[in-house]
Design a protein around this motif. Structure first.
Motif, mmCIF file in Angstrom:
data_model
loop_
_atom_site.group_PDB
_atom_site.id
_atom_site.type_symbol
_atom_site.label_atom_id
_atom_site.label_comp_id
_atom_site.label_asym_id
_atom_site.label_seq_id
_atom_site.Cartn_x
_atom_site.Cartn_y
_atom_site.Cartn_z
ATOM 1 N N SER A 44 6.965 5.530 -0.800
ATOM 2 C CA SER A 44 6.264 4.424 0.094
ATOM 3 C C SER A 44 6.633 3.234 -0.616
ATOM 4 N N ARG A 45 6.612 2.071 0.140
ATOM 5 C CA ARG A 45 6.956 0.828 -0.720
ATOM 6 C C ARG A 45 6.089 0.797 -1.678
ATOM 7 N N LYS A 46 4.597 1.250 -1.814
ATOM 8 C CA LYS A 46 3.864 1.093 -2.892
ATOM 9 C C LYS A 46 3.735 2.263 -3.513
ATOM 10 N N LYS A 47 4.096 2.484 -5.162
ATOM 11 C CA LYS A 47 4.216 3.534 -5.825
ATOM 12 C C LYS A 47 2.874 4.293 -5.780
ATOM 13 N N GLU A 48 1.880 3.583 -5.672
ATOM 14 C CA GLU A 48 0.419 4.267 -6.014
ATOM 15 C C GLU A 48 -0.099 5.051 -4.613
ATOM 16 N N LYS A 49 0.487 4.679 -3.482
ATOM 17 C CA LYS A 49 0.301 5.608 -2.227
ATOM 18 C C LYS A 49 1.169 6.780 -2.256
ATOM 19 N N ALA A 50 2.384 6.610 -2.823
ATOM 20 C CA ALA A 50 3.447 7.844 -2.952
ATOM 21 C C ALA A 50 2.840 8.796 -4.001
ATOM 22 N N GLN A 51 2.394 8.371 -5.053
ATOM 23 C CA GLN A 51 1.951 9.146 -6.067
ATOM 24 C C GLN A 51 0.718 9.829 -5.921
ATOM 25 N N ASP A 52 -0.298 9.141 -5.048
ATOM 26 C CA ASP A 52 -1.517 9.830 -4.431
ATOM 27 C C ASP A 52 -1.193 10.774 -3.500
ATOM 28 N N ALA A 53 -0.449 10.517 -2.557
ATOM 29 C CA ALA A 53 0.005 11.699 -1.636
ATOM 30 C C ALA A 53 0.613 12.879 -2.129
ATOM 31 N N ALA A 54 1.421 12.460 -3.322
ATOM 32 C CA ALA A 54 2.135 13.781 -3.765
ATOM 33 C C ALA A 54 1.123 14.491 -4.667
ATOM 34 N N ALA A 55 0.113 13.898 -5.413
ATOM 35 C CA ALA A 55 -0.705 14.711 -5.834
ATOM 36 C C ALA A 55 -1.772 15.531 -5.105
ATOM 37 N N ARG A 56 -2.055 14.968 -3.903
ATOM 38 C CA ARG A 56 -2.906 15.756 -2.844
ATOM 39 C C ARG A 56 -1.863 16.790 -2.331
ATOM 40 N N ILE A 57 -0.688 16.572 -2.121
ATOM 41 C CA ILE A 57 0.095 17.686 -1.816
ATOM 42 C C ILE A 57 0.262 18.903 -2.559
ATOM 43 N N GLN A 58 0.400 18.517 -3.998
ATOM 44 C CA GLN A 58 0.371 19.542 -5.177
ATOM 45 C C GLN A 58 -0.888 20.445 -5.230
#
Length: 269
Positions: A44-58
């Motif tokens: 994502s252009r915003k790191k926080e959004k990408a990290q949050d989505a990755a955490a939900r997937i994991q």
């Protein structure tokens, strides 16, 4: 040797990069691959959004997931993301070029559309996807394997009746969005031919309208009436099977193809 379909769909041990995968169709695609064992990188252009989505997937699927920042309008940002994604597990097997969109944002009437908005649309949806393809194709060519899925749109294959947008009180689709997605389809076909000697497959996944719960009810009703299956696509389900098919060995003999997921909208004009 015959393979069972469940084995063809198995993504265990593979790594997929899903650009713009933090929400909606991108998150659905990431979820589908993760459900079948794939480790995923979400950008994502915003790191926080990408990290949050990755955490939900994991948390949901028990696979390793990584969130990375990327602005695909900037080649150095794309290149830096690719380096980090490849270094994470040592390889990337699948690239899903989902980042982009922007249809219906800003002043979209063709007569009033600004040059800046048109250029930005092409840069994000077409040039950005081209950037991502180049950096990951180099990696896949060296490994002699890989799969790329570019997100197209029915905008690339059918013109749009703007009256539906007017009656539905929705900002109309810009002509430059169709131009960008048409470019994605053409790029995919030629890239599929270019990458075939390296055993890398390249396909397009073209969604129709999906209900992200942001559209006016009058528009969704009108669009549903114009669609043979009678509704918009559903977030959370309707894109998943098609994405898994193109990403997995179930489509091992499919390349240069545009898989349209639109409830039949584009066949009845």
């Amino acid at each position: 040797m015959d393979k069972q379909v469940k084995h063809l769909l198995d993504m265990t041990g593979k790594v997929a990069v899903i650009t713009g995968g933090f929400a909606n169709l991108g998150f659905d695609i990431a979820s589908a691959l993760a459900e079948y064992g794939c480790m995923v990188v979400i950008t994502s252009r915003k790191k926080e959004k990408a990290q949050d989505a990755a955490a939900r997937i994991q948390e949901s699927y028990g696979v390793d997931a990584l969130g990375l920042e990327m602005d695909q309008q900037c080649y150095s940002s794309v290149s830096n993301m690719a380096e980090r994604a490849i270094a994470w597990k040592g390889h990337v097997d699948v690239l899903v070029n989902n980042a982009g969109g922007g249809a219906g944002y800003g002043e979209c009437d063709f007569f009033k559309r600004t040059p800046e908005d048109m250029a930005s649309m092409i840069q994000t949806n077409l040039i950005g996807s081209l950037f991502c393809c180049q950096v990951f194709c180099r990696h896949m060519a060296q490994r002699k394997c890989g799969t790329i899925i570019n997100l197209g749109s029915i905008a690339a294959i059918v013109g749009r009746n703007r009256e539906m947008y007017v009656r539905g009180k929705k900002m109309q689709q810009p002509v430059d969005y169709a131009a960008a997605k048409g470019g994605v389809v053409g790029m995919t076909r030629d890239l599929a031919a270019y990458m075939a000697p390296f055993h890398v497959r390249v396909n397009v996944l073209s969604p129709g309208a999906f209900d992200c719960h942001e559209l006016p009810r009058t528009f969704t009703e009108a669009f549903g009436e114009a669609t043979p299956l009678g509704r918009l696509g559903l977030i959370g389900s309707d894109i998943k099977g098609a994405a898994l098919f193109l990403a997995s060995d179930a489509s091992a003999y499919v390349t240069g193809h545009n898989l349209v997921v639109d409830g039949g909208f584009s066949i009845c004009k």
